[in-house]
Design a protein around this motif. Sequence first.
Motif, PDB file in Angstrom:
ATOM      1  N   UNK A 207      -6.183   7.466   4.963  1.00 50.17           N
ATOM      2  CA  UNK A 207      -5.288   6.395   5.384  1.00 50.17           C
ATOM      3  C   UNK A 207      -4.955   5.453   4.230  1.00 50.17           C
ATOM      4  N   UNK A 208      -5.844   5.348   3.269  1.00 49.03           N
ATOM      5  CA  UNK A 208      -5.555   4.542   2.088  1.00 49.03           C
ATOM      6  C   UNK A 208      -4.458   5.193   1.254  1.00 49.03           C
ATOM      7  N   UNK A 209      -4.509   6.527   1.138  1.00 50.34           N
ATOM      8  CA  UNK A 209      -3.492   7.248   0.374  1.00 50.34           C
ATOM      9  C   UNK A 209      -2.154   7.279   1.114  1.00 50.34           C
ATOM     10  N   UNK A 210      -2.230   7.436   2.437  1.00 54.72           N
ATOM     11  CA  UNK A 210      -1.008   7.560   3.232  1.00 54.72           C
ATOM     12  C   UNK A 210      -1.266   6.978   4.621  1.00 54.72           C
ATOM     13  N   UNK A 211      -0.863   5.712   4.854  1.00 59.11           N
ATOM     14  CA  UNK A 211      -1.132   5.088   6.159  1.00 59.11           C
ATOM     15  C   UNK A 211      -0.497   5.830   7.332  1.00 59.11           C
ATOM     16  N   UNK A 212       0.502   6.664   7.075  1.00 59.93           N
ATOM     17  CA  UNK A 212       1.154   7.407   8.154  1.00 59.93           C
ATOM     18  C   UNK A 212       0.532   8.784   8.377  1.00 59.93           C
TER      19      UNK A 212
END
Length: 361
Positions: A207-212
Motif C-alpha cells: 500500500x505504500x508503493x501503490x495505495x490503489x
Amino acid sequence: MPIWLLLATLAHGAAPPGPAVAPHPLVTATETLYQRNLPRSCDELLKLTSMAPGLTDDDLVRLQFVTALRALDDANELAARRALSQALQLDPSAEPPPFAASRLRARVDEARAQISSGPLSTAEARLAAARKAAGAREPAARALLRAVDALYSALEIEGAGAVLEQARAEKTLAGADRAQMSLRQGILTMESSADEPGARAAFQEALKEDPSARLPDFAPPKTRRIFEEMERPSPSPAAAPVAAPAAATTVGRPAANGSNGWALIWGGTGLALAAGGGVAGAVALSAYNEQTQASTDGAWASYMQHRDTAKTARNFADVLYVAGGVALGVSAYLFLSAPHEVSVGVGAGPGKASLTVGGQF
C-alpha cells in the motif's frame, strides 16, 4: 552465443555481432525450480513457459534440456533422448547447462552423432532472429507474477515463493509491480506459515508503493480480511459506535382466552425458524461434502469456496435453531401459564444482537 559461432565470426576477421539476447525470465525460473529440487513446481512452470511469447531458439533449447532431465528423473530414457534430439535440431552446437552437464554429456554426444546437420546459420542471422522473437515478450515482472499465481493455484507454495524471489530481484521495477509482488508475498506468508504480522508488513509495503493496490481474486478469505483491515483507518475512541438501546415490544394478553391465539402465532414462528435451520444445516452438509471432495482432488479454489459456504451455513443454522427454540418456548409458556403480559426486547450493537423475553404473573 555458441562458441563455434564466435570462432567462425572471428576467423573471417569481423567483430562479434553484439551482445546476445538474455534468456526469457520464465526459462531461468524453470531452471531454478529444477535446481532447487522442486519437481512438481518445475513441471507446472515448464508447461506455462513453453507457451510464453518471445521464446528464442536458445530458450527452447534450454527448456528441452530441463525436459530431458525431468524425463531421466522419472526413468523415461526414451523421452529424454527425444528432448535432446529436439534441442540439437534447434542448435547442433548446443551444450547442456553446467548444473546438468554430468548427467547429459554422454547422451548429448550420442544424440549429436545421430542427427544430420543442415546448413548452419550465421551468427548475425541467429542473433537477428533471437532479437525479433524477444521483442514479443511481455515485461519480466508481469511474466514472473503470472508464474507465481499459476504455481499458487496449483498449491505449489514453495515453488511460487522461489519464483517470487526472482521477480523481486529484477533491477527495474515500477512501483505498481513492487506493490503486486508485496501482495503476493503477504499471501504466501499466510499460506506457508500463517504469519499474520509478516503478512501485514508485506501488505503495508504494498500500500505504500501503490495505495490503489488490490489483492488478486484467489486470495483466501482470512488473508483478504487482514488486508481490508489495513485499508480501513482505525476509528478514534470518540467516534466508536455506541450500542443501540434495546427496543422493547410488549405483547399484551388478549381478552377472553386470546392467549391461545398468541401461543399459536409464537408456535408457528418457532416452527418456521426451526425449518429454516434445517435448510441451512442441509446446505452446510452439502458444502462440507463438496469441500472434502475438493480437498481430495487438490482443487484449492473450490476447497476454499465450499469451506466458507459450509461455515456460514452452519452459523445461520445455529442462529435459526436458537431463535426457533425461544419462539416455541414462548408458545408453550402462553399455553400453560397465560400470563397477563409478555415482553420481548431486541437489542443491537456493533457485532452483536440480543433477544429478551419476559412475562408478568
